[in-house]
Scaffold this motif. Structure first.
Motif, short mmCIF file in Angstrom:
data_model
loop_
_atom_site.label_atom_id
_atom_site.label_comp_id
_atom_site.label_asym_id
_atom_site.label_seq_id
_atom_site.Cartn_x
_atom_site.Cartn_y
_atom_site.Cartn_z
N ARG A 165 0.82 -1.21 0.00
CA ARG A 165 0.00 0.00 0.00
C ARG A 165 0.86 1.26 0.00
NH1 ARG A 165 -4.97 -1.25 -1.82
NH2 ARG A 165 -5.57 -3.28 -0.97
N ALA A 166 1.99 1.22 0.71
CA ALA A 166 2.87 2.39 0.72
C ALA A 166 3.42 2.69 -0.67
CB ALA A 166 4.02 2.17 1.71
N LYS A 167 3.80 1.65 -1.40
CA LYS A 167 4.32 1.87 -2.75
C LYS A 167 3.20 2.28 -3.71
CE LYS A 167 7.73 1.78 -3.97
NZ LYS A 167 8.66 2.92 -4.20
N MET A 168 2.01 1.70 -3.57
CA MET A 168 0.90 2.11 -4.42
C MET A 168 0.51 3.56 -4.14
SD MET A 168 -1.48 -1.32 -4.24
CE MET A 168 -2.83 -0.60 -5.17
N ALA A 169 0.58 3.98 -2.88
CA ALA A 169 0.27 5.37 -2.54
C ALA A 169 1.27 6.32 -3.18
CB ALA A 169 0.27 5.54 -1.02
N GLU A 170 2.55 5.99 -3.08
CA GLU A 170 3.60 6.86 -3.63
C GLU A 170 3.51 6.94 -5.16
OE1 GLU A 170 8.44 6.79 -4.29
OE2 GLU A 170 7.50 5.34 -2.96
N SER A 171 3.53 5.78 -5.81
CA SER A 171 3.57 5.77 -7.27
C SER A 171 2.23 6.18 -7.87
CB SER A 171 3.96 4.37 -7.77
OG SER A 171 5.28 4.05 -7.37
N GLY A 172 1.12 5.76 -7.25
CA GLY A 172 -0.19 6.15 -7.77
C GLY A 172 -0.41 7.65 -7.71
N ARG A 173 -0.03 8.27 -6.59
CA ARG A 173 -0.17 9.72 -6.50
C ARG A 173 0.70 10.42 -7.53
NH1 ARG A 173 1.54 13.03 -1.11
NH2 ARG A 173 3.51 12.00 -1.61
N ARG A 174 1.93 9.97 -7.70
CA ARG A 174 2.83 10.63 -8.65
C ARG A 174 2.30 10.51 -10.08
NH1 ARG A 174 4.62 14.11 -10.29
NH2 ARG A 174 6.76 14.78 -10.71
N ILE A 175 1.77 9.36 -10.44
CA ILE A 175 1.22 9.18 -11.77
C ILE A 175 0.00 10.09 -11.98
CG2 ILE A 175 -0.07 7.56 -13.21
CD1 ILE A 175 2.77 6.95 -13.48
N LEU A 176 -0.88 10.16 -10.99
CA LEU A 176 -2.08 10.99 -11.12
C LEU A 176 -1.72 12.47 -11.18
CD1 LEU A 176 -4.54 9.13 -8.71
CD2 LEU A 176 -4.53 9.11 -11.21
N GLN A 177 -0.69 12.88 -10.46
CA GLN A 177 -0.24 14.27 -10.55
C GLN A 177 0.29 14.58 -11.94
OE1 GLN A 177 2.63 14.38 -7.38
NE2 GLN A 177 1.17 15.19 -5.88
N TRP A 178 1.02 13.64 -12.52
CA TRP A 178 1.54 13.84 -13.87
C TRP A 178 0.41 13.91 -14.89
CZ3 TRP A 178 2.22 10.15 -18.08
CH2 TRP A 178 2.99 10.66 -19.13
N ALA B 155 6.42 -0.03 -10.70
CA ALA B 155 6.40 -0.22 -9.25
C ALA B 155 4.98 -0.39 -8.74
CB ALA B 155 7.08 0.96 -8.56
N TRP B 156 4.04 0.39 -9.28
CA TRP B 156 2.65 0.28 -8.85
C TRP B 156 2.10 -1.10 -9.20
CZ3 TRP B 156 -2.16 -0.79 -10.68
CH2 TRP B 156 -3.24 -0.39 -9.90
N ILE B 157 2.38 -1.58 -10.41
CA ILE B 157 1.88 -2.88 -10.83
C ILE B 157 2.46 -3.99 -9.97
CG2 ILE B 157 1.97 -4.56 -12.72
CD1 ILE B 157 1.69 -2.22 -14.66
N ALA B 158 3.77 -3.90 -9.68
CA ALA B 158 4.41 -4.94 -8.86
C ALA B 158 3.79 -4.99 -7.47
CB ALA B 158 5.91 -4.67 -8.76
N ALA B 159 3.49 -3.82 -6.89
CA ALA B 159 2.87 -3.79 -5.56
C ALA B 159 1.41 -4.24 -5.64
CB ALA B 159 2.96 -2.38 -4.98
N TYR B 160 0.71 -3.81 -6.68
CA TYR B 160 -0.70 -4.15 -6.82
C TYR B 160 -0.91 -5.66 -6.95
CZ TYR B 160 -5.29 -4.49 -9.10
OH TYR B 160 -6.58 -4.83 -9.44
N ARG B 161 -0.01 -6.34 -7.63
CA ARG B 161 -0.16 -7.78 -7.83
C ARG B 161 0.01 -8.56 -6.54
NH1 ARG B 161 2.54 -9.67 -13.48
NH2 ARG B 161 1.19 -11.42 -13.02
N MET B 162 0.57 -7.93 -5.51
CA MET B 162 0.75 -8.60 -4.23
C MET B 162 -0.41 -8.33 -3.26
SD MET B 162 3.49 -10.23 -4.72
CE MET B 162 3.80 -10.82 -3.06
N THR B 163 -1.38 -7.52 -3.65
CA THR B 163 -2.54 -7.27 -2.81
C THR B 163 -3.63 -8.30 -3.09
OG1 THR B 163 -3.53 -5.74 -4.41
CG2 THR B 163 -2.02 -4.81 -2.78
#
Length: 367
Positions: free
Chosen positions: A288-301, A329-337
């Motif tokens: 979740r920490a990695k999805m939060a970081e990478s997801g927010r950065r992608i949405l900001q872009w 990074a988001w995909i790698a973290a998401y696949r583990m949820t």
């Protein structure tokens, strides 16, 4: 300018462009193609004339009365749909996604447990900075937007959670599907580019595209539009207030007396220990920490991109390269949820997004 003159200018420009590009060397031709396209758009706009009175001229209410079609002004329609979004709402949605992932990590629930333990005397803290912070939180209760308000916001903007949406509110039904598709498109683009760089061996192959830029542009535009539609109302205010509150909570968890009370080394250890002891188990902290970081950065872009159809692929590649890593990074973290374990992979996800049938493995490979 009259319609006939507009058509004449358009035909002459196309002939001029073809003749000029044929005379240029390949290197200069690549650099000037975008400038020619931009100049052609300016000429089109100028050649259309004053279109504000075009409808009156068309129906015969203009100063010259009824005119033949050839003398009517050309109606120059401006394609401005992709720019009709409010960036502040999109940035608020990006921050709300970061907050949502911390909600899933039980950060807000852990804070409530700490406040209760402190009030009941079941946590050995007394005069340290953590005790002071807990006292301030208990006394002032700074968060106006409670759990119910946050759950409604998650449902409206992301269609996450089971909270009922308010009657008449716009719910972003397809957010997760669009987000996964965009992440897959970004990852596929840079994977294809990497393969292209490996096999590159001549000057001609440099001109070949290594990724599907159009898919990224289309998915990014759709994602921007859907987020803009669903992030109106109190989303901006809620995000600002809850973001400051979450920052305060993370600082609280990192105070030395709080960490000592739970024999923890980091604030994440505090969240883990409290979740296991009082909340029925630990959430997916690392993922979740990695999805939060990478997801927010992608949405900001995405919020700051206009996704122009005529964008230079080389410029886009340079701008998007850091976000390709975030997508992976988001995909790698998401696949583990729990919900991401059914993710079929980048290639299959892209084929499904583009409406193509998924290839079935042969019997030899399946056995």
């Amino acid at each position: 300018m009259a319609y006939e003159n507009y058509e004449t200018i358009t035909r002459l420009w196309q002939r001029f462009l073809r003749e000029q590009l044929e005379q240029l060397p390949p290197e200069e031709r690549k650099n000037l193609e975008g400038e020619f396209e931009k100049r052609f758009g300016e000429l089109q706009k100028g050649a259309s004339g004053d279109s504000s009175l075009g409808f009156a001229d068309l129906i015969g209410f203009g100063a010259k009365g009824v005119l033949p079609f050839g003398e009517l002004p050309y109606a120059h329609l401006v394609p401005d749909f992709d720019e009709s979004v409010i960036p502040s709402q999109l940035h608020a949605a990006a921050e709300l996604y970061f907050i949502y992932q911390h909600e899933r990590m039980k950060a807000f629930q852990v804070a409530d447990v700490l406040r209760q333990l402190f009030q009941l005397g079941r946590m050995r803290v007394q005069r340290g900075p953590g005790a002071r912070a807990l006292y301030i939180l208990e006394k002032w209760k700074p968060l106006r937007y409670a759990l119910r308000d946050r759950m409604i916001a998650y449902r409206r903007v992301f269609n996450y959670g089971s909270a009922p949406a308010p009657a008449g509110a716009v719910v972003n039904q397809g957010f997760h599907r669009q987000l996964v598709a965009f992440m897959a498109a970004m990852a596929q683009y840079f994977r294809d580019m990497t393969v292209g760089e490996v096999i590159r061996g001549s000057q001609d192959i440099d001109d070949r595209p290594f990724g599907n830029l159009a898919s990224i542009q289309r998915l990014g535009t759709d994602l921007r539009f859907a987020l803009d539609r669903a992030s109106y109302g109190n989303i901006l205010a809620l995000t600002h207030e809850t973001g400051h509150y979450l920052s305060t909570l993370l600082d609280l968890f990192d105070q030395p007396d709080i960490k000592k009370a739970f024999d923890a080394n980091t604030k994440w250890d505090v969240i883990e220990v409290v979740s296991n002891r009082h909340l029925g188990g630990m959430a997916e902290l690392s993922q979740r920490a990695k999805m939060a970081e990478s997801g927010r950065r992608i949405l900001q872009w995405i919020a700051d991109q206009d996704f122009e159809t005529t964008a230079d692929p080389l410029v886009f590649r340079s701008e998007a390269r850091p976000f390709g890593a975030h997508a992976e990074a988001w995909i790698a973290a998401y696949r583990m949820t729990a919900e991401g374990r059914a993710f079929p992979g980048v290639g299959s996800a892209m084929r499904s997004t583009l409406g193509l049938k998924t290839r079935k493995p042969s019997l030899a490979l399946a056995s």
